[in-house]
Design a protein around this motif. Structure first.
Motif, short mmCIF file in Angstrom:
data_model
loop_
_atom_site.label_atom_id
_atom_site.label_comp_id
_atom_site.label_asym_id
_atom_site.label_seq_id
_atom_site.Cartn_x
_atom_site.Cartn_y
_atom_site.Cartn_z
N PHE A 69 0.23 -7.85 7.62
CA PHE A 69 -1.32 -7.17 7.45
C PHE A 69 -0.87 -5.95 7.62
O PHE A 69 -1.20 -4.92 8.42
N PRO A 70 0.42 -5.12 6.75
CA PRO A 70 0.60 -3.73 6.91
C PRO A 70 -0.49 -3.20 7.01
O PRO A 70 -1.38 -2.93 5.85
N ALA A 71 -0.99 -2.02 7.29
CA ALA A 71 -1.47 -0.16 7.77
C ALA A 71 -2.12 -0.25 5.62
O ALA A 71 -3.37 -0.72 5.41
N TRP A 72 -0.91 -0.67 4.53
CA TRP A 72 -1.85 -0.51 3.22
C TRP A 72 -1.95 -1.40 3.28
O TRP A 72 -3.19 -1.65 1.76
N GLN A 73 -1.85 -2.37 3.32
CA GLN A 73 -3.12 -3.98 2.85
C GLN A 73 -4.19 -3.76 3.54
O GLN A 73 -5.11 -4.57 2.51
N GLY A 74 -3.93 -2.92 5.00
CA GLY A 74 -5.82 -2.58 4.54
C GLY A 74 -6.37 -2.05 3.85
O GLY A 74 -7.56 -1.90 3.27
N MET A 75 -5.62 -0.90 3.62
CA MET A 75 -6.49 0.25 2.85
C MET A 75 -6.96 -0.44 1.14
O MET A 75 -7.60 -0.47 0.44
N GLN A 76 -5.87 -2.00 0.76
CA GLN A 76 -5.99 -2.13 -0.55
C GLN A 76 -7.50 -2.84 -0.57
O GLN A 76 -8.25 -3.38 -1.34
N TYR A 77 -7.73 -3.57 0.53
CA TYR A 77 -9.02 -4.27 0.84
C TYR A 77 -9.72 -3.17 0.83
O TYR A 77 -11.09 -3.79 0.20
N MET A 78 -10.08 -1.78 1.40
CA MET A 78 -10.91 -1.21 0.63
C MET A 78 -11.13 -0.76 -0.69
O MET A 78 -12.42 0.05 -0.26
N VAL A 79 -9.62 -0.45 -0.49
CA VAL A 79 -10.38 -0.46 -2.50
C VAL A 79 -10.97 -1.07 -3.03
O VAL A 79 -12.08 -1.12 -3.99
#
Length: 335
Positions: free
Chosen positions: A282-292
């Motif tokens: 769960f890198p930071a960009w993975q969390g952002m992918q969920y937000m998108v």
């Protein structure tokens, strides 16, 4: 009252479900539900929900698992089965007699594809009538391929499910409501803000881990055939409603905080991903992918199947915030 009967395709399973397992961890009954990943947060909750319903449970755990991690399960009467998931004959033996196999395994390709694939293979060999994969996510059937790495892993595993011939049901629960408390990526208690991208009015699906576990237990013992996909949400709320719920609980105003457009977030993901993190779960960009996926509406759960099991209760965001705050107060008294 929860129906203790199980899949009517296997009629001789019914009688043994009428006697709950004792807390002394007796030998496993001939029919049971197997839970892989039962020492994890969701897996343990699923196992305990099954126990509450009087269902014999076998926890499939890694060899040499710390006994402290299985103590609660053992005390509840769950049979602990340490087994290497790559040892198909041994795993098949452990799953023989199971009425359902539930996977709550979490990780990257080596877990979602390889380990869970072995679990599926052994389930087929053991002639298990129902398999619940470890999806528990947004609706990846509607998201764009490449927009979310972890959802793509689940999508790829479904190729194996479709070829398996086993009856399977994927439970999609949106985002876990539990991620809205503690060190939440959305709620900043210092600034009293709720972060969002795009629009404040976009409906977002959240389900507590407890509610997800209860629903999963019901699916596992459902006497009727179940759809391949079941979609649930404890509460669907937009950012303004989440901020208001937090304000009501804390007694101070929380406000939505705009972090940019969905398109800007997608650009940031590409930049951040360029610098690594592919080996992280769960890198930071993975969390952002969920937000998108959530704020674009791509992963929205529609229609919901909450009413399939009318005996279940669903937790609203405000009630969950209040429960968490009360629990923190109790923990602080005893710490």
């Amino acid at each position: 009252m929860t129906n203790l009967k199980v899949d009517n395709l296997v009629a001789d399973q019914t009688d043994l479900l009428l006697t709950p397992p004792s807390s002394n961890s007796p030998p496993m009954a001939s029919k049971f539900v197997a839970v892989a990943g039962a020492t994890g947060g969701l897996g343990q909750l699923v196992a305990m929900e099954l126990v509450k319903r009087g269902i014999p449970v076998k926890a499939i755990v890694r060899p040499n698992t710390d006994p402290l991690r299985t103590e609660k399960l053992r005390n509840a009467g769950v049979t602990i089965a340490p087994v290497d998931l790559s040892a198909i004959p041994t795993l098949t033996g452990e799953l023989s007699g199971a009425i359902c196999v539930i996977s709550t395994l979490q990780g990257l390709g080596d877990v979602i594809h390889t380990a869970q694939g072995k679990l599926l293979e052994a389930s087929m060999a053991a002639k298990v009538p129902r398999f619940i994969p470890s999806d528990f996510s947004l609706d990846f059937t509607k998201t764009k391929v490449g927009s979310n790495r972890n959802l793509d892993l689940r999508r790829k595993f479904h190729n194996e499910l479709n070829k398996s011939g086993i009856a399977w049901t994927s439970i999609l629960n949106g985002g876990f409501m539990d991620l809205l408390v503690g060190n939440s990526p959305m709620i900043n208690h210092k600034s009293r803000t709720v972060a969002y991208i795009g629009s404040t009015t976009q409906p977002l699906d959240f389900t507590t881990m407890v509610d997800t576990a209860a629903y999963t237990a019901e699916v596992a013992i459902d006497p009727n055939p179940t759809p391949n996909f079941l979609r649930i949400a404890s509460h669907t709320a937009n950012v303004e409603e989440i901020a208001q719920a937090q304000s009501n609980v804390e007694g101070v105003a929380y406000k939505p905080s705009w972090m940019g457009t969905v398109g800007t977030a997608e650009l940031m993901i590409r930049i951040m991903r360029f610098f690594g993190g592919e080996s992280d779960v769960f890198p930071a960009w993975q969390g952002m992918q969920y937000m998108v996926n959530m704020f674009s509406g791509a992963g929205k759960l529609e229609p919901l199947d909450n009413n399939r099991y009318p005996n279940l209760n669903w937790t609203k965001v405000g009630d969950f915030f209040r429960q968490h705050k009360n629990q923190k107060s109790v923990d602080n008294v005893w710490s």
